[in-house]
Scaffold this active site. Sequence first.
Site, PDB file in Angstrom:
ATOM      1  N   LEU A 210       1.662   0.151   8.870  1.00 46.25           N
ATOM      2  CA  LEU A 210       2.169   1.512   8.739  1.00 46.25           C
ATOM      3  C   LEU A 210       1.102   2.493   9.226  1.00 46.25           C
ATOM      4  CD1 LEU A 210       3.728   1.134   5.162  1.00 46.25           C
ATOM      5  CD2 LEU A 210       4.781   0.646   7.379  1.00 46.25           C
TER       6      LEU A 210
ATOM      7  N   GLU B 200      -6.051   4.833  -5.402  1.00 42.15           N
ATOM      8  CA  GLU B 200      -5.097   3.753  -5.131  1.00 42.15           C
ATOM      9  C   GLU B 200      -5.422   2.502  -5.955  1.00 42.15           C
ATOM     10  OE1 GLU B 200      -3.250   1.698  -1.166  1.00 42.15           O
ATOM     11  OE2 GLU B 200      -5.410   1.564  -1.389  1.00 42.15           O
TER      12      GLU B 200
ATOM     13  N   CYS C  62       0.819  -1.224   0.000  1.00 47.18           N
ATOM     14  CA  CYS C  62       0.000   0.000   0.000  1.00 47.18           C
ATOM     15  C   CYS C  62       0.848   1.268   0.000  1.00 47.18           C
ATOM     16  CB  CYS C  62      -0.966   0.000   1.171  1.00 47.18           C
ATOM     17  SG  CYS C  62      -0.138  -0.247   2.746  1.00 47.18           S
TER      18      CYS C  62
END
Lengths: 499, 95
Positions: A439, A359, A268
């Site tokens: 993250l 994305e 990602c």
Amino acid sequence: MAPLPMATRLWDTENQVRKRYTMENQILQFADEIVGRAAQAGAVYAQLGQAETDRIVDAIHKAAFNNRVRLARMANEETGMGRWEDKVIKNVVASQLVYEDIKDLKTAGIVSEDFGSGILEIAQPVGPILAIIPVTNPTSTVIFKILIALKARNPIIVCPSGKAKRCCAETARICYEAALAAGAPEECIQWLNETSREQTQALMSHKGLALILATGGTGLVKSAYSSGTPTLGVGAGNVPVFIDSSADIPFAVSQILLSKLFDNGTICASEQAVVVETAIADATRAEFERQGAYFLSREETHKLEAVAFDRAKGAMKPDIVGQSAALIAQKAGIAAPAGVRLLVAPLAGVGEKYPLSAEILAPILGFYVEPSFTGAVNRCLDLNFYGGIGHTVSLYANNEVRIREFALLMNAGRIVVNTPSSQGAVGGIFNRLSPSFTLGCGTGGKNITTDNVTARHLVNIQRVARRRDNQRLARFNTALYLDESLDVDAIEAQYNRNY
Amino acid sequence: MNIKECDGRLVCTLEGHFDTVQSQKLETELKGRLTPQQPVAFEMQAVTYVCSAFLRVCFAAAKSAGAGRFKLLGLTPPIKRVFMMAGISDWFADE
């Protein structure tokens, strides 16, 4: 209007209601049992000291590392995503690099003592952790979460994506056997062989669960946050990469390809769009083409949008995630040249009208040309705030002033410089960020931290505070606080008065 | 370990580090001694560590004794904490 109670839903027969209640009971009992076992394991584990804990973590990392290739192949075969060779690297990061990063961390008992401040810190485990595992990085995320959980003496329950349950179960089993052999308590690692949404929700909201490590789709992460259990989640990414005119263009392009093609773009933190100034646009494009990228025409861009993006759901289509550029081009009916590595779509804007500005976890990049540095930074901000707040941004530059200016404007937990953003954000390979497969994206991404989550986030720190009088107040007449005529400067003068 | 009957209650006085091996020994010792519905108590004052297998022995003893008839006596704080973290407080004696 409030929903009708279950028993009075008009479309349910009495038998259906009874059956559903039985199923609900079974799910609750199942959650009780799993979390209960984890709590018992955690209680036993909490008796172990640092040396014993470190031995267990060492054993797990070795077992995971030694099985890195087999597990990568299993993940690739089961999910049909990415490249097994890259999944091996992910497993190496999750086992070896994560281990090296956490091995010397103190996570058990007294972890620091400062005589000056009189503060002594004690690390306690947080308790049973539920690990939500995504389909994109299954085995590596299992290894990572097990290592950081057990380093902090927490039991863990691995809850895999339904599309990656076999490889996740095998990974967890390998880690568990190694942990047991090294003296870890029974049931310190549990995994679900079958998962259902109801089961996952029952586990997430179980009162005995201490924490959820939620890595996965936005819906699942949101569900974890709504469960009432503290959650360390991740936000979605939409990573812009700015190539500044001061950058080394061939180097920048090679690094972007290294990142974007890694496991076919399933991380990602991989770049989603390249932004360049007009002055270097042609040179950048030529370099991309020289290194195997194919620039799409407007018509081809529309064809790609149709296969890559689900407009109704406002998200990428799962079946192109982690697929190669050649396969995606073929699906879209695009006659890309043989050996194509990356599909690049020149775009004029960001937002719903431009689906490829969102994305897409595949070897697809947007490409923006802006007339100036200011315009380029604005475009990066548009992308950063279009689904990627708090995650990662990337830039290639050799101009320190611009690097800082860019960094101060972005909303990202990680701003990676002259570095492939996938590997750079994950940490440990190209920089000294803590290697992590979770993250944090800060409050912008609805997370509590922007850190790369690791073992230090999985302990409760207790502080023993010894008396150390505040010397400023020791000689101060606190009755002066009652005098309204004294403002902050007057009080400060009193603090500093030389008696 | 020392197991004896006292006023109709089976009292096991335990000592030391209860790892898997020690817990299995206790389990074996108890096997022939547990009688359904007979109260059981573990005297824990000298116990320094308990493993998962020890918890299982406790569950088995509690099941055999029946509700409210299994007790842990003389728990030291570190061992009491283990049971509390495991969500088990029913077995604590009112001391």
